[in-house]
Design a protein around this motif. Structure first.
Motif, short mmCIF file in Angstrom:
data_model
loop_
_atom_site.label_atom_id
_atom_site.label_comp_id
_atom_site.label_asym_id
_atom_site.label_seq_id
_atom_site.Cartn_x
_atom_site.Cartn_y
_atom_site.Cartn_z
N PRO A 229 0.84 -1.21 0.00
CA PRO A 229 0.00 0.00 0.00
C PRO A 229 0.87 1.25 0.00
O PRO A 229 2.10 1.16 0.11
CB PRO A 229 -0.75 -0.14 1.33
CG PRO A 229 0.24 -0.79 2.22
CD PRO A 229 1.00 -1.75 1.36
N PRO A 230 0.27 2.44 -0.14
CA PRO A 230 1.05 3.68 0.06
C PRO A 230 1.68 3.65 1.44
O PRO A 230 1.08 3.18 2.41
CB PRO A 230 0.00 4.79 -0.07
CG PRO A 230 -1.10 4.17 -0.88
CD PRO A 230 -1.12 2.73 -0.51
N PHE A 231 2.92 4.18 1.53
CA PHE A 231 3.62 4.09 2.81
C PHE A 231 2.84 4.79 3.92
O PHE A 231 2.74 4.29 5.04
CB PHE A 231 5.02 4.69 2.69
CG PHE A 231 5.83 4.52 3.93
CD1 PHE A 231 6.44 3.32 4.23
CD2 PHE A 231 5.98 5.56 4.84
CE1 PHE A 231 7.18 3.14 5.37
CE2 PHE A 231 6.71 5.40 6.00
CZ PHE A 231 7.32 4.19 6.27
N VAL A 232 2.31 5.97 3.63
CA VAL A 232 1.48 6.68 4.61
C VAL A 232 0.07 6.14 4.48
O VAL A 232 -0.73 6.60 3.67
CB VAL A 232 1.52 8.20 4.39
CG1 VAL A 232 0.67 8.91 5.44
CG2 VAL A 232 2.95 8.72 4.42
N SER A 233 -0.24 5.13 5.29
CA SER A 233 -1.54 4.46 5.20
C SER A 233 -1.86 3.84 6.54
O SER A 233 -1.03 3.74 7.44
CB SER A 233 -1.51 3.36 4.11
OG SER A 233 -0.59 2.35 4.47
N LEU A 234 -3.12 3.41 6.67
CA LEU A 234 -3.53 2.77 7.91
C LEU A 234 -2.85 1.41 8.09
O LEU A 234 -2.65 0.96 9.23
CB LEU A 234 -5.05 2.60 7.92
CG LEU A 234 -5.86 3.90 8.05
CD1 LEU A 234 -7.34 3.62 7.96
CD2 LEU A 234 -5.53 4.59 9.38
N ARG A 235 -2.49 0.75 7.01
CA ARG A 235 -1.78 -0.52 7.13
C ARG A 235 -0.40 -0.31 7.73
O ARG A 235 0.06 -1.11 8.56
CB ARG A 235 -1.66 -1.20 5.77
CG ARG A 235 -2.97 -1.82 5.29
CD ARG A 235 -2.73 -2.86 4.23
NE ARG A 235 -3.95 -3.60 3.92
CZ ARG A 235 -3.98 -4.68 3.16
NH1 ARG A 235 -2.85 -5.14 2.64
NH2 ARG A 235 -5.12 -5.30 2.93
N THR A 236 0.26 0.75 7.34
CA THR A 236 1.55 1.08 7.95
C THR A 236 1.36 1.37 9.44
O THR A 236 2.16 0.91 10.28
CB THR A 236 2.17 2.29 7.26
OG1 THR A 236 2.34 2.01 5.87
CG2 THR A 236 3.54 2.63 7.86
N ALA A 237 0.32 2.10 9.76
CA ALA A 237 0.03 2.39 11.17
C ALA A 237 -0.22 1.09 11.95
O ALA A 237 0.19 0.96 13.11
CB ALA A 237 -1.19 3.31 11.27
#
Length: 395
Positions: A229-237
């Motif tokens: 996913p985009p690095f700034v995303s809820l998955r990264t969080a």
């Protein structure tokens, strides 16, 4: 001279007690098994499926525990002991491959066959190697009991799933119980405290290293489900949140008594039994890790999706089970009650139903914040080991 030769496979007093590279290699097999168990748990979130997974986890953990005792009692520098450990590692790998469908058809036969086979092979080799030595009776008792419970494992493997679960649950419960009781048998008696004596520093280090390595599974599962996913995303969080939760579990595990396990074992009236109780407490904590990893898998898949009651139970159960195991660990081994742990279990348990309707990421955030409060609020007092049931309380 012949009597000394009969115990050639045993660790000598001068044998180094540090962890061998072979034991570290063996731990990799445990990590593979735990990953497979996590995948199995998240693949079907039914309660019966969860109970099956618990039985499989207990079997995997018993293989690890008995092997830890093997490398404590017997010299891991000897080729015969190395062959035993590698054979058990291979058998554990076969068990891991069969985990996904262990309660279905051929996979169940493979799982039970590998479990029984590795225990019997180890027992036969050690009983033969100890011929003429007084400790041969200890290995003989263990071998006979594994033969008896092995019948339940193998017969259960050919029965329908619900009955198989019953047979295997009785078998693994018996394995755990007779180990704690010293493998009692008519005429052969039971293993006494001297026969079960272990090296506190060696086993303490084995438990610590195993558990710290096990924590890595939480992050590994989160990253595996991360995708691209985009690095700034809820998955990264979500992955960052799993990292923070892993750190809090490491902190809770190590603070207060973890560094004193060796002293707790060595000073006990029955060191072998206390070490085994510590193994049982670690099983509860490892079950918590598996549940946290399963919850992390759910968070990583869909951080803001709708969460059903079963998924909510999975996400919240991991920290609670871990805290419960950590409480038992301190209480039984060190006669110490760190009150923030059971209080944390109570508070987080009460909070869990109130989070119904929240997305997985929000539920995981609440649990992580609660764990951080438990982990990083300063502790008061120094740990004191006690051999009697005079419980020392701390916050």
């Amino acid at each position: 001279m012949a009597r000394a030769r009969s115990g050639w496979v045993l660790r000598g007093q001068e044998t180094p007690r540090q962890i061998s590279y072979l034991e570290l290699l063996f731990d990799l097999g445990l990590i593979v098994a735990l990953m497979r168990l996590t995948d199995r748990l998240t693949g079907n979130l039914g309660w019966n499926h969860a109970l099956e997974t618990l039985v499989l986890l207990a079997a995997i953990w018993w293989v690890w525990t008995v092997t830890a005792y093997t490398t404590d009692w017997y010299d891991p520098r000897l080729p015969i002991v190395q062959v035993i450990v590698l054979a058990v590692l291979f058998g554990g790998l076969l068990m891991s491959l069969a985990i996904g469908s262990a309660f279905e058809g051929v996979n169940g036969i493979a799982f039970a066959g590998a479990y029984v086979g590795l225990h019997l092979c180890r027992g036969l080799i050690l009983t033969t190697a100890l011929r003429g030595h007084v400790l041969q009776r200890r290995s003989t008792r263990v071998l006979i009991w594994f033969c008896l419970t092995g019948v339940l494992w193998l017969v259960g493997a050919f029965l329908p799933s619900p009955i198989r679960l019953m047979f295997w649950a009785v078998a693994i419960t018996t394995d755990f119980a007779v180990g704690l009781l010293g493998y009692p048998l008519p005429r052969l008696g039971r293993s006494n405290a001297e026969e079960l004596r272990v090296g506190g520093e060696h086993l303490a280090e084995r438990y610590r290293q195993m558990f710290i390595v096990t924590l890595g599974e939480i992050i590994l599962v989160g990253v595996r489900q991360y995708g691209d996913p985009p690095f700034v995303s809820l998955r990264t969080a979500g992955v960052i949140l799993l990292f923070v939760l892993t750190v809090t579990m490491w902190r809770i595990y190590t603070v207060y008594v973890a560094d004193y396990l060796a002293a707790g074992i060595d000073k006990a009236n029955n060191p072998g039994r206390i070490a085994l109780v510590a193994a049982y407490a670690h099983l509860v904590m490892v079950a918590g890790v598996v549940l946290v990893a399963a919850g992390g898998d759910l968070v990583a898949r869909d951080p803001v999706g709708e969460i059903n009651p079963t998924e909510l139970a999975i996400v919240t159960a991991g920290p609670l089970v871990f805290l419960a195991g950590r409480s038992v660990y301190a209480l039984v081994v060190f006669r110490a009650m760190l009150w923030r742990l059971p209080i944390g279990v109570a508070v987080l348990s009460l909070a869990a139903p109130m989070m119904r309707g929240l997305p997985p990421l929000a539920v995981a955030t609440v649990m992580t914040v609660g764990m951080m409060a438990i982990a990083f609020i300063p502790h008061w007092g120094q740990p004191v080991y006690r051999t009697r049931w005079h419980i020392r309380t701390r916050w």
